[in-house]
Design a protein around this motif. Structure first.
Motif, PDB file in Angstrom:
ATOM      1  N   HIS A   1      10.541  73.533  93.675  1.00  0.00           N
ATOM      2  CA  HIS A   1      11.796  73.927  93.037  1.00  0.00           C
ATOM      3  C   HIS A   1      12.306  75.226  93.649  1.00  0.00           C
ATOM      4  CE1 HIS A   1      14.895  74.310  90.029  1.00  0.00           C
ATOM      5  NE2 HIS A   1      14.505  75.542  89.772  1.00  0.00           N
ATOM      6  N   TYR A   2      13.609  75.232  93.974  1.00  0.00           N
ATOM      7  CA  TYR A   2      14.237  76.413  94.540  1.00  0.00           C
ATOM      8  C   TYR A   2      15.340  76.898  93.604  1.00  0.00           C
ATOM      9  CZ  TYR A   2      11.931  75.016  98.868  1.00  0.00           C
ATOM     10  OH  TYR A   2      10.992  74.666  99.808  1.00  0.00           O
ATOM     11  N   LEU A   3      15.589  78.206  93.657  1.00  0.00           N
ATOM     12  CA  LEU A   3      16.604  78.821  92.820  1.00  0.00           C
ATOM     13  C   LEU A   3      17.603  79.569  93.696  1.00  0.00           C
ATOM     14  CD1 LEU A   3      17.437  79.354  89.853  1.00  0.00           C
ATOM     15  CD2 LEU A   3      16.021  81.427  89.946  1.00  0.00           C
TER      16      LEU A   3
ATOM     17  N   VAL B   1      14.169  64.248  93.110  1.00  0.00           N
ATOM     18  CA  VAL B   1      12.895  64.874  93.460  1.00  0.00           C
ATOM     19  C   VAL B   1      11.945  63.883  94.113  1.00  0.00           C
ATOM     20  CG1 VAL B   1      11.831  64.491  91.202  1.00  0.00           C
ATOM     21  CG2 VAL B   1      11.090  66.431  92.617  1.00  0.00           C
TER      22      VAL B   1
ATOM     23  N   PHE C   1      12.259  67.941  96.494  1.00  0.00           N
ATOM     24  CA  PHE C   1      12.526  69.286  95.977  1.00  0.00           C
ATOM     25  C   PHE C   1      13.715  69.218  95.035  1.00  0.00           C
ATOM     26  CE2 PHE C   1      15.734  69.230  99.264  1.00  0.00           C
ATOM     27  CZ  PHE C   1      16.731  70.093  98.837  1.00  0.00           C
ATOM     28  N   THR C   2      13.842  70.231  94.213  1.00  0.00           N
ATOM     29  CA  THR C   2      15.019  70.402  93.370  1.00  0.00           C
ATOM     30  C   THR C   2      15.601  71.792  93.639  1.00  0.00           C
ATOM     31  OG1 THR C   2      13.677  71.231  91.533  1.00  0.00           O
ATOM     32  CG2 THR C   2      14.175  68.864  91.559  1.00  0.00           C
ATOM     33  N   LEU C   3      16.868  71.929  93.311  1.00  0.00           N
ATOM     34  CA  LEU C   3      17.565  73.184  93.568  1.00  0.00           C
ATOM     35  C   LEU C   3      18.516  73.455  92.409  1.00  0.00           C
ATOM     36  CD1 LEU C   3      18.617  75.547  95.340  1.00  0.00           C
ATOM     37  CD2 LEU C   3      20.067  73.884  96.550  1.00  0.00           C
ATOM     38  N   ALA C   4      18.401  74.617  91.810  1.00  0.00           N
ATOM     39  CA  ALA C   4      19.296  75.023  90.731  1.00  0.00           C
ATOM     40  C   ALA C   4      20.082  76.251  91.166  1.00  0.00           C
ATOM     41  CB  ALA C   4      18.506  75.327  89.458  1.00  0.00           C
TER      42      ALA C   4
ATOM     43  N   CYS D   1      11.448  82.961  99.878  1.00  0.00           N
ATOM     44  CA  CYS D   1      11.590  81.504  99.963  1.00  0.00           C
ATOM     45  C   CYS D   1      10.665  80.930 101.025  1.00  0.00           C
ATOM     46  CB  CYS D   1      13.038  81.163 100.308  1.00  0.00           C
ATOM     47  SG  CYS D   1      13.383  79.397 100.442  1.00  0.00           S
TER      48      CYS D   1
END
Length: 381
Positions: A2-4, A26, A31-34, A272
């Motif tokens: 997960h990335y922010l 995912v 991966f996910t990104l918010a 990151c």
């Protein structure tokens, strides 16, 4: 994984990024990104190192690069992308939108969004073609309400743009001198003449506020230098008038349109650990398809040159892009040394106070030169 990410809270800065992240799966993408958002002014108020300590991806403006490099909080693109990719991106990006992120031999952000100061006007209030030169802008201000954008950093940015149109981009001939006396005094004279007639209703507003006001009110016919927001060229809200955009004013017809580059890039923080899939997602955001279809469809303002000349994009947005592309191609890149943001803030305050108090141009310019010299020497020490 997960990335922010952090961006700014305007549809142009947030909607396309959020929509692209929402398409991620995912199981497929691994991966996910918010994306979180804060006011645009928040990027001026918070040190870039603090933001990079909390986020994997940070949307930033190029003057922050010197501060970011000094604090070692961003990863250079050269460590994540091939030289061929970066060269191709440079060729495809409009104006200096990628090169503005090159500092001390490396690039520090991907050019997501392209913007620069352009002319905005209400065609129904101007009563004819938009002015082309600064003399024509001043003449127009005698018969129609012309507003300066001077809130926040914009007084300094407008000063730099006018100087550029007068043939002297600040800090270019001599990095230790902001601008020559002759040019500085001429710029302040133009700003003072316009400020004396500028509607008080927009004096404290940022560009978004000014454009919103122009769309809803009739007391501002034209703003000669304001960061272009395509969203106002073809408004969707009820009762809003469309705003026309054209190239920034010039000293003489056929001369360089004076404008200070804005826009944003995506920086990858040192916290990151970018996966190949995340890097591919960033590549896609800069691709022809995303830049000419997806991003404009989600209120974004692309950085790819071909997108600015895309017929469908221009038809949808009232020719905003083709009417201002020349200005963006020739935009001035601000100083980026560590401390440039603080100087920009101080310079703006000096100009605003000088205009409001009707101080002598020579005194205001002297204070600007002193502030610039102190900032430059501190960065070089």
């Amino acid at each position: 994984m997960h990335y922010l990410g952090l961006t700014w809270d305007h549809p142009r800065g947030y909607n396309a990024l959020a929509a692209a992240a929402a398409r991620l799966d995912v199981n497929r993408d691994r991966f996910t990104l918010a994306w979180q958002k804060q006011p645009l002014e928040g990027f001026e108020a918070h040190p870039i190192a603090d933001l990079c300590a909390r986020y994997d991806l940070v949307v930033l403006d190029h003057p922050h690069v010197g501060e970011a490099v000094a604090s070692k909080c961003l990863q250079p693109l050269e460590s994540l992308f091939s030289a061929v990719e970066i060269a191709s991106l440079e060729a495809d990006t409009i104006g200096p939108c990628l090169s503005s992120y090159k500092y001390e031999g490396q690039h520090w952000a991907l050019p997501l969004d392209a913007a620069t100061q352009v002319m905005a006007y209400r065609a129904d209030l101007v009563g004819g073609e938009a002015p082309v030169t600064w003399d024509e802008v001043v003449a127009l201000s005698e018969r129609a309400p012309v507003a300066l954008s001077v809130a926040g950093p914009h007084a300094a940015l407008s000063f730099q743009s006018i100087a550029t149109s007068f043939g002297e981009p600040p800090a270019n001939r001599d990095p230790e001198l902001f601008v020559s006396e002759a040019t500085g005094l001429a710029v302040l004279d133009v700003m003072a003449r316009l400020a004396s007639r500028s509607p008080s209703s927009v004096w404290a507003l940022n560009p978004i506020g000014i454009l919103g006001h122009m769309a809803q009110s009739r007391d501002v016919a034209l703003c000669p230098l304001i960061y272009g927001y395509v969203n106002y060229a073809s408004p969707t809200q009820s009762g809003a008038a469309p705003i026309s955009f054209s190239n920034a004013p010039r000293k003489v017809a056929g001369g360089r349109p004076g404008s200070t580059l804005g826009g944003t890039g995506i920086g990858i923080s040192t916290r990151c650990k970018p996966s190949p899939e995340l890097l591919n997602h960033l590549r896609w955001l800069l691709s022809e398809g995303a830049q000419s279809v997806f991003i404009p469809s989600h209120d974004g303002q692309p950085s790819r040159r071909s997108s600015w000349h895309n017929a469908a994009v221009n038809e949808r947005w009232n020719r905003f892009y083709e009417h201002t592309a020349e200005t963006l191609e020739k935009a001035y890149v601000r100083p980026r040394f560590n401390g440039a943001i603080a100087f920009q803030t101080r310079c703006s305050q000096l100009i605003r106070d000088g205009l409001a108090e009707r101080r002598s141009h020579r005194a205001v310019l002297g204070d600007i030169q002193d502030a610039y010299g102190a900032s430059f020497r501190a960065a070089a020490a």
